[in-house]
Motif scaffolding. Sequence first.
Motif, PDB file in Angstrom:
ATOM      1  N   MET A 113       0.813  -1.225   0.000  1.00  0.00           N
ATOM      2  CA  MET A 113       0.000   0.000   0.000  1.00  0.00           C
ATOM      3  C   MET A 113       0.846   1.275   0.000  1.00  0.00           C
ATOM      4  O   MET A 113       0.376   2.325  -0.423  1.00  0.00           O
ATOM      5  N   ARG A 271     -11.852 -16.716  -3.213  1.00  0.00           N
ATOM      6  CA  ARG A 271     -12.488 -15.614  -3.947  1.00  0.00           C
ATOM      7  C   ARG A 271     -11.578 -15.055  -5.040  1.00  0.00           C
ATOM      8  O   ARG A 271     -12.030 -14.756  -6.145  1.00  0.00           O
ATOM      9  N   TRP A 272     -10.291 -14.887  -4.705  1.00  0.00           N
ATOM     10  CA  TRP A 272      -9.422 -14.156  -5.628  1.00  0.00           C
ATOM     11  C   TRP A 272      -8.381 -15.006  -6.334  1.00  0.00           C
ATOM     12  O   TRP A 272      -7.949 -14.677  -7.425  1.00  0.00           O
ATOM     13  N   GLU A 291     -19.876 -10.179   3.873  1.00  0.00           N
ATOM     14  CA  GLU A 291     -20.549  -9.557   2.718  1.00  0.00           C
ATOM     15  C   GLU A 291     -21.993 -10.045   2.631  1.00  0.00           C
ATOM     16  O   GLU A 291     -22.915  -9.257   2.365  1.00  0.00           O
ATOM     17  N   VAL A 321      -9.588  -6.328   3.858  1.00  0.00           N
ATOM     18  CA  VAL A 321      -9.495  -4.920   3.453  1.00  0.00           C
ATOM     19  C   VAL A 321      -8.481  -4.669   2.346  1.00  0.00           C
ATOM     20  O   VAL A 321      -8.738  -3.868   1.450  1.00  0.00           O
ATOM     21  N   ARG A 322      -7.327  -5.324   2.405  1.00  0.00           N
ATOM     22  CA  ARG A 322      -6.275  -5.005   1.429  1.00  0.00           C
ATOM     23  C   ARG A 322      -6.245  -5.952   0.231  1.00  0.00           C
ATOM     24  O   ARG A 322      -5.561  -5.696  -0.738  1.00  0.00           O
ATOM     25  N   LYS A 323      -6.993  -7.044   0.322  1.00  0.00           N
ATOM     26  CA  LYS A 323      -7.028  -7.954  -0.836  1.00  0.00           C
ATOM     27  C   LYS A 323      -8.444  -8.142  -1.358  1.00  0.00           C
ATOM     28  O   LYS A 323      -8.623  -8.727  -2.424  1.00  0.00           O
ATOM     29  N   GLY A 324      -9.430  -7.688  -0.588  1.00  0.00           N
ATOM     30  CA  GLY A 324     -10.807  -7.902  -1.036  1.00  0.00           C
ATOM     31  C   GLY A 324     -11.692  -6.672  -0.988  1.00  0.00           C
ATOM     32  O   GLY A 324     -12.847  -6.734  -1.408  1.00  0.00           O
ATOM     33  N   GLY A 325     -11.183  -5.566  -0.462  1.00  0.00           N
ATOM     34  CA  GLY A 325     -11.968  -4.333  -0.445  1.00  0.00           C
ATOM     35  C   GLY A 325     -13.198  -4.395   0.454  1.00  0.00           C
ATOM     36  O   GLY A 325     -14.125  -3.596   0.307  1.00  0.00           O
ATOM     37  N   VAL A 326     -13.221  -5.351   1.394  1.00  0.00           N
ATOM     38  CA  VAL A 326     -14.374  -5.467   2.298  1.00  0.00           C
ATOM     39  C   VAL A 326     -14.099  -4.568   3.513  1.00  0.00           C
ATOM     40  O   VAL A 326     -13.526  -5.018   4.507  1.00  0.00           O
ATOM     41  N   GLU A 329     -18.651  -3.049   4.802  1.00  0.00           N
ATOM     42  CA  GLU A 329     -19.636  -4.065   5.191  1.00  0.00           C
ATOM     43  C   GLU A 329     -19.588  -4.392   6.687  1.00  0.00           C
ATOM     44  O   GLU A 329     -20.623  -4.341   7.369  1.00  0.00           O
ATOM     45  N   PRO A 345      -6.692   5.908  13.678  1.00  0.00           N
ATOM     46  CA  PRO A 345      -6.168   6.492  12.438  1.00  0.00           C
ATOM     47  C   PRO A 345      -5.732   5.441  11.419  1.00  0.00           C
ATOM     48  O   PRO A 345      -5.686   5.723  10.228  1.00  0.00           O
ATOM     49  N   ASP A 346      -5.409   4.238  11.888  1.00  0.00           N
ATOM     50  CA  ASP A 346      -4.977   3.196  10.963  1.00  0.00           C
ATOM     51  C   ASP A 346      -6.083   2.193  10.651  1.00  0.00           C
ATOM     52  O   ASP A 346      -5.819   1.186   9.990  1.00  0.00           O
ATOM     53  N   MET A 350      -5.653   0.467   6.042  1.00  0.00           N
ATOM     54  CA  MET A 350      -4.269   0.461   6.537  1.00  0.00           C
ATOM     55  C   MET A 350      -4.148  -0.129   7.945  1.00  0.00           C
ATOM     56  O   MET A 350      -3.180   0.127   8.660  1.00  0.00           O
TER      57      MET A 350
END
Lengths: 435, 212
Positions: A113, A271-272, A291, A321-326, A329, A345-346, A350
């Motif tokens: 990232m 999934r990926w 999801e 979060v960093r590989k699936g954008g979830v 949800e 903040p993280d 991140m």
Amino acid sequence: MNRMSTYAPETSLERGIERLRAQIDARVATWFSSCVHCGLCAEACHFYAETGDPRYTPIHKLAPLKKVWRQEYTFFGRLARKLGISEPLDEQDFADWEELVYDACTLCGRCTMVCPVGNDITAMLRKQREGFAAAGYAPEGLKGATRRTVEVGSPMGLTWKALEAQIRHVERETGLGVPVDREGADYLALLSSLEIMGYPEYIGAITRILHRAGVSWTLSSRAFEATNSGIQIGDADVARELLQRVFDAAESLGVKNIISPECGHAYTAIRWESAGLLGREVPYRIIHIVELLDELKRAGRLPTAGRTGVRVTFHDPCNLVRKGGVVDEPRRLLEAVAADVVEGPDSGVMNWCCGGGGGVSANERAEGLRLAAFRRKKAQFETLGVEAVVTACANCRNILEEGIEHYAMDVEVMGLTELLAEYLAEDGQGDAVAG
Amino acid sequence: MTSFILGPLWTFSLLVFCLGVAWRIVAILALGFPRDPASPRGSGLAGGLAGLLRRSWPRNGVGRKNLLPVIAGYAFHLGLFALLFFAAPHVRFLDHYLPGPGWTPMPRWGFVIAAELAFAGLILLWLRRVMHPVTRLLSSLDDHLAAGLTFLAMFTGCLALYESFTGLRVLHVFAVELLLLYFPFSHLMHAFTLFMGRAATGARAARHGVGA
């Protein structure tokens, strides 16, 4: 390191180097060509951040793969090899880097990232593990988990009989039937060993929730395990075989959808990575349980009643979060059942890793380093002043519990699905539509 | 010697640079980008384009904790860009070789500021490279050679600014020729491949529904 006791008998240095060579595609060549050795990725890595050891700089962990790339795909590298003035990759390189590749990397994706030139360092580390596994340089714990997954069907050695016992217990507790091998169901639900043995309440929670929402679902006695040790150790052949077991079961049952459990890497695997590993599109909709729950909640099929007043935060599993954008949800779901949710903040994309992903939790040798890295999570929770942490990954949950216990913290860890099930409204009660 | 540096060696260096860069890029592309058959959550094209810009500033605390390399990096690259394309001798040089109306060079004070930024950035980045334990571990001979040749080209360029002494101009051209000859075989290639890397990573992330 003992290379003889491998999970697969045909490992060798030559196979390892050959497998590393096979990992070098246009992306890897682009990324290595782009790296300017700025070292910013170090700051994103919890192992470096908590130890200050420069060896834990993510791009440094890729030195063996880089050596193969340099010697075979660059002008000066090839020239040096031809002149015999550069050392080829050897057993010592594998032995020296094994700890950095498996103990000091959770494949969490934070380094990717922040890389200013866009290097997907995590993807390269995942690829590099293919070479290490083929060479026989992998932790014994991970080798054992992989062997059990291939031979028995689960990294913890669980058989269907063990799950059957848990199912009977859940049925007694909930008063609901757990569908098994139901042909024509809409959804095939997968589980992870850790959920079956460590958090069986997850099975009860999905049983209650899916029953309440009127979802047609089933478990498969042929393929219930979602944990994919092939992905963790870096063996595409094993990963492919484990995925194929699931798709074979899905096909025989005639389901349309597959639900990944609360397990981060299992979600990434099915999934990926599944389509790429199998070399074709997968004819199923694959969805993480969070999801699905969010979809059901937003459709008004999961009314909840009441909210916990405990001050909580959500620990984002890296794979979600960093590989699936979830990202949104679980937050929508948590807001529905918790009144005092705080974000740091993280938080989100991140978020700091729990320290046990990417097979590190199955690697006993890495425990000390993992607990050192956990200081980052400890600081996060202390800053937020939370009483409880909610997450959506059984492995994260286990590692968080161990870290919290090790540092004698007064923080509870909860699974999001169970929390939602706890506040599920009775028939005719609760909010019809939320979020 | 002067005629050799300004004539055949210049042509040769330019040829090695252009063909070398093209060869590197073609060689990379020939390895093939793997297809990702997983059903996407977002547009890879949009993500690839967004990825080109998104990494211009490090995320969250990483940027704040690393202000020196980030600011020095910007100072060096922006300063160098201004010197390369807007220093008066370069504008005249490019105007001579490139078709079109050309463009206005920056004034002398602009040159001074750009040069100061570029030198300060380059020196600070190199000092960090040799002093910080992480960059010291990562750095190779290539990194130092690339920094040294870039410094040499910039330094001789400043000496030759007024073009009052042919020897200094020839020295500058020679330094640039060394840089051009070295460029395609070094990490200096990041000037081209970083766009490919950012786009590839951005596209993959966007397909997964991640903004990266």
